[in-house]
Motif scaffolding. Structure first.
Motif, mmCIF file in Angstrom:
data_model
loop_
_atom_site.group_PDB
_atom_site.id
_atom_site.type_symbol
_atom_site.label_atom_id
_atom_site.label_comp_id
_atom_site.label_asym_id
_atom_site.label_seq_id
_atom_site.Cartn_x
_atom_site.Cartn_y
_atom_site.Cartn_z
ATOM 1 N N LEU A 147 14.440 13.994 -33.885
ATOM 2 C CA LEU A 147 13.450 13.779 -32.828
ATOM 3 C C LEU A 147 12.177 14.565 -33.109
ATOM 4 O O LEU A 147 11.069 14.083 -32.854
ATOM 5 C CB LEU A 147 14.042 14.172 -31.474
ATOM 6 N N ASP A 148 12.337 15.774 -33.640
ATOM 7 C CA ASP A 148 11.159 16.584 -33.975
ATOM 8 C C ASP A 148 10.264 15.878 -34.976
ATOM 9 O O ASP A 148 9.037 16.040 -34.961
ATOM 10 C CB ASP A 148 11.577 17.936 -34.543
ATOM 11 N N LEU A 162 22.286 17.314 -21.650
ATOM 12 C CA LEU A 162 20.873 17.079 -21.944
ATOM 13 C C LEU A 162 20.413 15.674 -21.567
ATOM 14 O O LEU A 162 19.266 15.309 -21.818
ATOM 15 C CB LEU A 162 20.604 17.330 -23.431
ATOM 16 N N TYR A 198 16.496 11.687 -22.431
ATOM 17 C CA TYR A 198 17.090 12.872 -23.047
ATOM 18 C C TYR A 198 16.112 14.036 -22.954
ATOM 19 O O TYR A 198 14.902 13.876 -23.146
ATOM 20 C CB TYR A 198 17.416 12.542 -24.508
ATOM 21 N N ASP A 199 16.641 15.221 -22.643
ATOM 22 C CA ASP A 199 15.805 16.407 -22.519
ATOM 23 C C ASP A 199 15.614 17.039 -23.898
ATOM 24 O O ASP A 199 16.500 17.703 -24.421
ATOM 25 C CB ASP A 199 16.454 17.410 -21.565
ATOM 26 N N HIS A 200 14.424 16.828 -24.461
ATOM 27 C CA HIS A 200 14.108 17.398 -25.763
ATOM 28 C C HIS A 200 12.796 18.175 -25.620
ATOM 29 O O HIS A 200 11.746 17.800 -26.129
ATOM 30 C CB HIS A 200 13.964 16.280 -26.804
ATOM 31 N N ASN A 247 18.223 16.794 -32.936
ATOM 32 C CA ASN A 247 16.965 17.450 -32.574
ATOM 33 C C ASN A 247 15.966 17.431 -33.723
ATOM 34 O O ASN A 247 14.758 17.266 -33.516
ATOM 35 C CB ASN A 247 17.227 18.887 -32.130
ATOM 36 N N VAL A 301 12.457 12.415 -23.256
ATOM 37 C CA VAL A 301 12.270 11.465 -24.348
ATOM 38 C C VAL A 301 13.268 10.336 -24.142
ATOM 39 O O VAL A 301 14.444 10.579 -23.839
ATOM 40 C CB VAL A 301 12.504 12.133 -25.722
#
Length: 472
Positions: A116-117, A29, A84-86, A113, A90
């Motif tokens: 980050l959310d 990711l 980072y792939d979120h 996750n 990001v």
């Protein structure tokens, strides 16, 4: 740089350091790792949000992993950003990236996750909701009775040009190509957005004795007329003014003499301070032989897309400063820009963000302290401070900023939607402008979000207080 994952990366972990602790994340990711670039702060953003960074022309929100993981640590400026792939890129701001490893040697962050959310909104409001509570028709109606001018100074004198004829205001750099055997008023050609722009000295065009030559750091006002563009060098930008038609007079006959008179169209009377402003005519300006010569030297290179169809792909923004950051407002939402007067009528019991009220052509205009609203450290007000007058439905208010630097034309390709954060107070930022020439990211403001509904009611009550400011 760490590239996108391949089958060999299935079990690989990227190990990074925050403070004294090492952590690991799934390498599949990780899009890349970059050095820390300039990060644009987002006022009132989530606590973990360091700001917005420019990654090859795209705005990427950057989170401080120290804040995410322990709530107190901030990464060093010589640290790294893990892209980072979120559900989209990001940036994770860390102290260092140690290695790419298949061995579980560090502790993975718990529920990364989920953390980050917490910094981003789950849903994005429809664009129509952003303007639902603004009456743009009334905004146009309020401004239609006034003549909009950009004012500036040349050799200590105040001049103005119609705002509708100005494409943008920029700073003169050292990249000037001199035109051989050109008139003395012709400065030369400068690069601008993959093309060139002819530049002339307004002081020379006006025949001002002892006028200073155009030097690096001077301002260039890009004026459009009849499909042509020319850069006019002035000493400095003043403010945006809107004058009633009855405050604009024809030029007295005695002034219609001398070689510099051809550009002066009218004289405007400014109520504040009893100043006079010489209003220039783009038609007469472009009829000057030096301007004609400069444009003629630029044949074959129509600068910056001068056709109306091409112009429609650009939007103009007023760029202003608060502390060390730059922000932008759509020029169409700006009624005018005025100097902050020394005398401001204070309103007892008003909220902290209301500085007071000023008299603008007999109307009480509440002043809003944008430093307070944008969580900018307090400092003494300087002579560069300006009040940007914005119409919000039937309400007018002045938003006080540290300074106004330029009017910037930004192509639609350089505009992108701002990320949605978990703080409702960041809804004021709806887009981001990428300024390609210097790599800046400028947060753009949705004017209809400058005040909440409750704040509008408070400000409207102050503006309606007939005793707030005595009429002229």
């Amino acid at each position: 740089m760490v590239g996108s994952s391949s089958p060999a990366d299935v079990d690989r972990r990227l190990v990074f350091r925050v403070g004294e602790q090492s952590h690991e994340i799934d390498a599949r990711l990780v899009l890349e790792v970059v050095k820390v670039p300039h990060i644009t702060r987002v006022p009132h953003g989530p606590e973990a949000l360091a700001g917005i960074a420019n990654l090859r022309g795209k705005p990427v929100p950057v989170l401080s992993m120290g804040k995410v993981l322990n709530g107190s640590h901030s990464a060093r400026r010589d640290g790294k950003i893990i892209v980072y792939d979120h559900g989209g890129a990001v940036g994770l701001l860390v102290d260092d990236v140690l290695r790419l490893s298949a061995d579980a040697t560090a502790a993975p962050p718990q529920d990364l996750n989920g953390l980050l959310d917490a910094a981003f909104k789950v849903t994005r409001r429809a664009p129509s909701e952003r303007t639902a509570h603004g009456d743009r028709g009334k905004e146009v109606e309020v401004s239609a009775q006034l003549i909009a001018l950009l004012s500036f100074r040349v050799a200590g004198q105040l001049y103005g040009l119609p705002l509708d004829d100005i494409r943008e205001v920029a700073t003169l750099t050292g990249d000037i190509a001199v035109i051989p055997n050109a008139a003395s008023a012709v400065v030369g050609l400068i690069p601008m957005r993959n093309s060139v722009l002819p530049v002339v000295s307004l002081a020379s065009l006006l025949g001002l004795e002892g006028a200073h030559s155009a030097g690096e750091g001077s301002r260039i006002i890009v004026v459009e007329h009849g499909g042509d563009l020319v850069g006019v060098v002035v000493d400095g930008m003043d403010v945006i003014r809107r004058l009633p038609e009855d405050a604009i007079d024809t030029v007295p006959v005695v002034l219609q003499r001398g070689r510099g008179d051809a550009q002066i169209e009218a004289i405007g009377r400014i109520a504040d301070g009893g100043l006079l402003i010489s209003i220039l005519s783009p038609e007469k300006l472009f009829g000057h032989h030096a301007v004609t010569q400069a444009i003629g030297q630029n044949t074959g290179a129509k600068p910056m897309g001068t056709t109306r169809e091409r112009q429609d792909t650009f939007e103009q923004f007023l760029i202003f400063q608060l502390g060390d950051e730059n922000y932008g407002l759509p020029i169409g939402s700006v009624g005018e820009v005025v100097r902050v007067p020394n005398e401001i009528t204070r309103m007892p019991g008003a909220p902290a963000f209301v500085m007071g009220v000023i008299n603008l052509r007999g109307k009480a205009i509440p002043l809003i302290d944008q430093r307070t609203r944008f969580d900018t450290p307090a400092q003494a007000q300087t002579a560069k401070a300006r009040a940007i007058i914005v119409t919000l439905g039937t309400l007018q208010a002045g938003f006080v900023v540290d300074g106004v630097s330029e009017v910037k034309a930004v192509s639609s390709a350089a505009l992108s939607a701002a990320p949605e954060f978990s703080s409702d107070r960041t809804d004021v930022f709806d887009r981001i402008a990428h300024i390609e020439t210097d790599g800046r990211m400028i947060l753009l403001i949705d004017p209809q979000e400058l005040l909440s509904r409750a704040e509008r009611d408070i400000v409207a009550a102050i503006a309606d207080d007939k005793t707030a400011v005595a009429g002229p």
